[in-house]
Motif scaffolding. Structure first.
Motif, PDB file in Angstrom:
ATOM      1  N   THR A 103       0.806  -1.223   0.000  1.00  0.00           N
ATOM      2  CA  THR A 103       0.000   0.000   0.000  1.00  0.00           C
ATOM      3  C   THR A 103       0.834   1.267   0.000  1.00  0.00           C
ATOM      4  OG1 THR A 103      -0.157   0.028   2.418  1.00  0.00           O
ATOM      5  CG2 THR A 103      -1.893  -1.156   1.218  1.00  0.00           C
ATOM      6  N   SER A 127      -2.865  10.588  -7.254  1.00  0.00           N
ATOM      7  CA  SER A 127      -1.744   9.869  -6.645  1.00  0.00           C
ATOM      8  C   SER A 127      -1.991   9.568  -5.177  1.00  0.00           C
ATOM      9  CB  SER A 127      -0.460  10.696  -6.788  1.00  0.00           C
ATOM     10  OG  SER A 127      -0.081  10.798  -8.141  1.00  0.00           O
ATOM     11  N   GLY A 128      -2.949  10.245  -4.578  1.00  0.00           N
ATOM     12  CA  GLY A 128      -3.259  10.034  -3.175  1.00  0.00           C
ATOM     13  C   GLY A 128      -4.480  10.839  -2.795  1.00  0.00           C
ATOM     14  N   LEU A 131      -7.703   6.762  -6.943  1.00  0.00           N
ATOM     15  CA  LEU A 131      -6.509   6.348  -7.676  1.00  0.00           C
ATOM     16  C   LEU A 131      -6.864   5.976  -9.114  1.00  0.00           C
ATOM     17  CD1 LEU A 131      -4.835   4.083  -4.950  1.00  0.00           C
ATOM     18  CD2 LEU A 131      -4.135   6.395  -5.595  1.00  0.00           C
ATOM     19  N   PRO A 149      -1.337   5.824   0.380  1.00  0.00           N
ATOM     20  CA  PRO A 149      -1.486   7.048  -0.414  1.00  0.00           C
ATOM     21  C   PRO A 149      -2.529   7.976   0.210  1.00  0.00           C
ATOM     22  CG  PRO A 149      -2.708   5.280  -1.451  1.00  0.00           C
ATOM     23  CD  PRO A 149      -2.007   4.668  -0.261  1.00  0.00           C
ATOM     24  N   ALA A 199       3.150   4.485  -0.952  1.00  0.00           N
ATOM     25  CA  ALA A 199       3.067   5.401  -2.099  1.00  0.00           C
ATOM     26  C   ALA A 199       3.927   6.628  -1.847  1.00  0.00           C
ATOM     27  CB  ALA A 199       1.615   5.828  -2.335  1.00  0.00           C
ATOM     28  N   THR A 216       2.035  16.494  -9.079  1.00  0.00           N
ATOM     29  CA  THR A 216       1.212  15.452  -8.472  1.00  0.00           C
ATOM     30  C   THR A 216      -0.204  15.980  -8.266  1.00  0.00           C
ATOM     31  OG1 THR A 216       3.133  14.499  -7.362  1.00  0.00           O
ATOM     32  CG2 THR A 216       0.979  14.005  -6.408  1.00  0.00           C
ATOM     33  N   ARG A 266      -3.865   3.120 -10.609  1.00  0.00           N
ATOM     34  CA  ARG A 266      -4.041   4.273 -11.482  1.00  0.00           C
ATOM     35  C   ARG A 266      -4.227   3.862 -12.954  1.00  0.00           C
ATOM     36  NH1 ARG A 266       0.195   8.603 -11.010  1.00  0.00           N
ATOM     37  NH2 ARG A 266      -1.502   9.970 -11.678  1.00  0.00           N
ATOM     38  N   PRO A 295      -0.594   0.922  -5.201  1.00  0.00           N
ATOM     39  CA  PRO A 295      -1.403   2.053  -5.647  1.00  0.00           C
ATOM     40  C   PRO A 295      -1.098   2.504  -7.066  1.00  0.00           C
ATOM     41  CG  PRO A 295      -0.714   2.387  -3.385  1.00  0.00           C
ATOM     42  CD  PRO A 295       0.026   1.182  -3.878  1.00  0.00           C
TER      43      PRO A 295
END
Length: 372
Positions: free
Chosen positions: A73, A317-318, A312, A85, A75, A295, A364, A360
């Motif tokens: 998990t 990205s988070g 995601l 994330p 990130a 980001t 995406r 993660p």
């Protein structure tokens, strides 16, 4: 004669089964006005409701036969690599929820291995929060007093903060009708601890049909922040710069061009412009517009690991997580917040596994359908 209760074992905090389940015990222990301050949105709360509804309409197409056993998990987010994330969203006056307030929630974030974002209008000083947390980001509101802005940035550097987040969607506080109807004021023991001399008295001076918090905000926040101010801030800090409160892709692109390392797609939890779109609705367009320039993080209605997966898959990205962690803080203090963040990690692992994602980053690349 000894009190027989002295021999009773200490009752451990028993966490609920989901983040949503923290809401009921939190509401049971909080004054009605505080509950409304946390839960309410602006206007008719159209945007507040839209945030949750938009996420519920996002269906994720899982991949199969990917050979994933236990996903990782971890990130990369601004400021470092984290266990999830996820960052704890900046939220004001956390001592309204629990006497330990920001310090307890920051300590829980440290245990979970995720960043904690300390608010300008926290009820504990930045230095105390930074000492309790692991990686602490500082969230900056733009103030009328530029010297105070500069001082806050310097304090963030000195305290060891690992990122700086500037919130750009609060030129004035949205008209939050629950607070207006309640005549909401801060209790005497809850103050804006980072703003010494910053008209904190206004937040405690109530009147029927007004929000004292809005009066305080109006006195100290600068409504006319501009791109030139963001450029000034970029020049002043060496920290990763995160711009929170972006919805229009054009603004996201300009933020990146001005030097932002990340933007947060956010409508302030439905607490600013009522009628603004749900964050999830505009997230893919922002991701496409900025491309690799910076980001993109997501904020708005996250209630569990499946929502993190959805964000995601939409390109973030988070995510930032807000209200559920305040519920957990109210219900169980630091133990409650640690339980909530641990539950979120477990839910995310399950969601990644069920979606066939090793991490993660793989999420995406998932496809989504809107409307199920």
């Amino acid at each position: 004669m000894a009190d027989p209760t002295d021999t009773l074992p200490e009752v451990a905090f028993v966490p609920p089964a989901s983040l949503a389940d923290f809401a009921a015990p939190a509401r049971a222990v909080l004054p009605a006005g505080v509950w409304d301050f946390v839960e309410g949105g602006s206007g008719t709360e159209t945007t507040l409701a839209a945030n949750r509804a938009a996420l519920d309409r996002v269906a994720v197409l899982p991949r199969v036969l990917t050979g994933v056993d236990i996903p990782d998990t971890a990130a990369d987010l601004p400021g470092g690599r984290y266990a999830q994330p996820v960052a704890v969203a900046p939220m004001a006056y956390q001592k309204l929820l629990h006497p330990d307030g920001e310090v307890a929630l920051a300590a829980a974030a440290r245990t979970a291995g995720v960043p904690y974002v300390a608010s300008t209008v926290a009820s504990a000083p930045l230095e105390e929060v930074a000492a309790a947390g692991g990686d602490v980001w500082f969230q900056l509101y733009w103030l009328r007093d530029r010297d105070l802005v500069a001082d806050l940035v310097d304090r963030a550097h000195t305290a060891g903060c690992t990122a700086l987040m500037v919130t750009v969607d609060v030129p004035v506080l949205g008209r939050r009708l629950r607070d207006v109807r309640n005549g909401f004021t801060l209790p005497p023991q809850v103050t804006a601890a980072n703003l010494a001399g910053g008209r904190d008295d206004l937040a405690h001076r109530g009147a029927p049909g007004t929000s004292a918090v809005a009066a305080h905000t109006g006195a100290v926040f600068q409504p006319a922040m501009s791109w030139a101010d963001l450029a000034w801030l970029r020049e002043r800090t060496r920290l990763p710069l995160v711009v929170k409160g972006v919805l229009d892709p054009r603004d996201a692109v300009r933020a990146a061009e001005t030097g932002a390392d990340a933007v947060v797609v956010s409508n302030h939890g439905g607490r600013q412009l009522d009628g603004a779109p749900a964050s999830a609705t505009v997230l893919p367009d922002v991701v496409t517009a900025v491309g690799p320039r910076c980001t993109v993080l997501f904020d708005g209605g996250v209630r569990g690991g499946t929502d993190v997966l959805r964000a995601l898959a939409l390109g973030a990205s988070g995510v930032l997580v807000g209200r559920p962690l305040l519920w957990a803080l109210a219900a169980g203090g630091r133990a409650g917040a640690e339980a909530a963040l641990g539950l979120l990690a477990a839910e995310l692992r399950d969601a990644l596994t069920l979606a066939g994602c090793a991490d993660p980053g793989a999420a995406r690349h998932l496809r989504t359908l809107i409307g199920g």
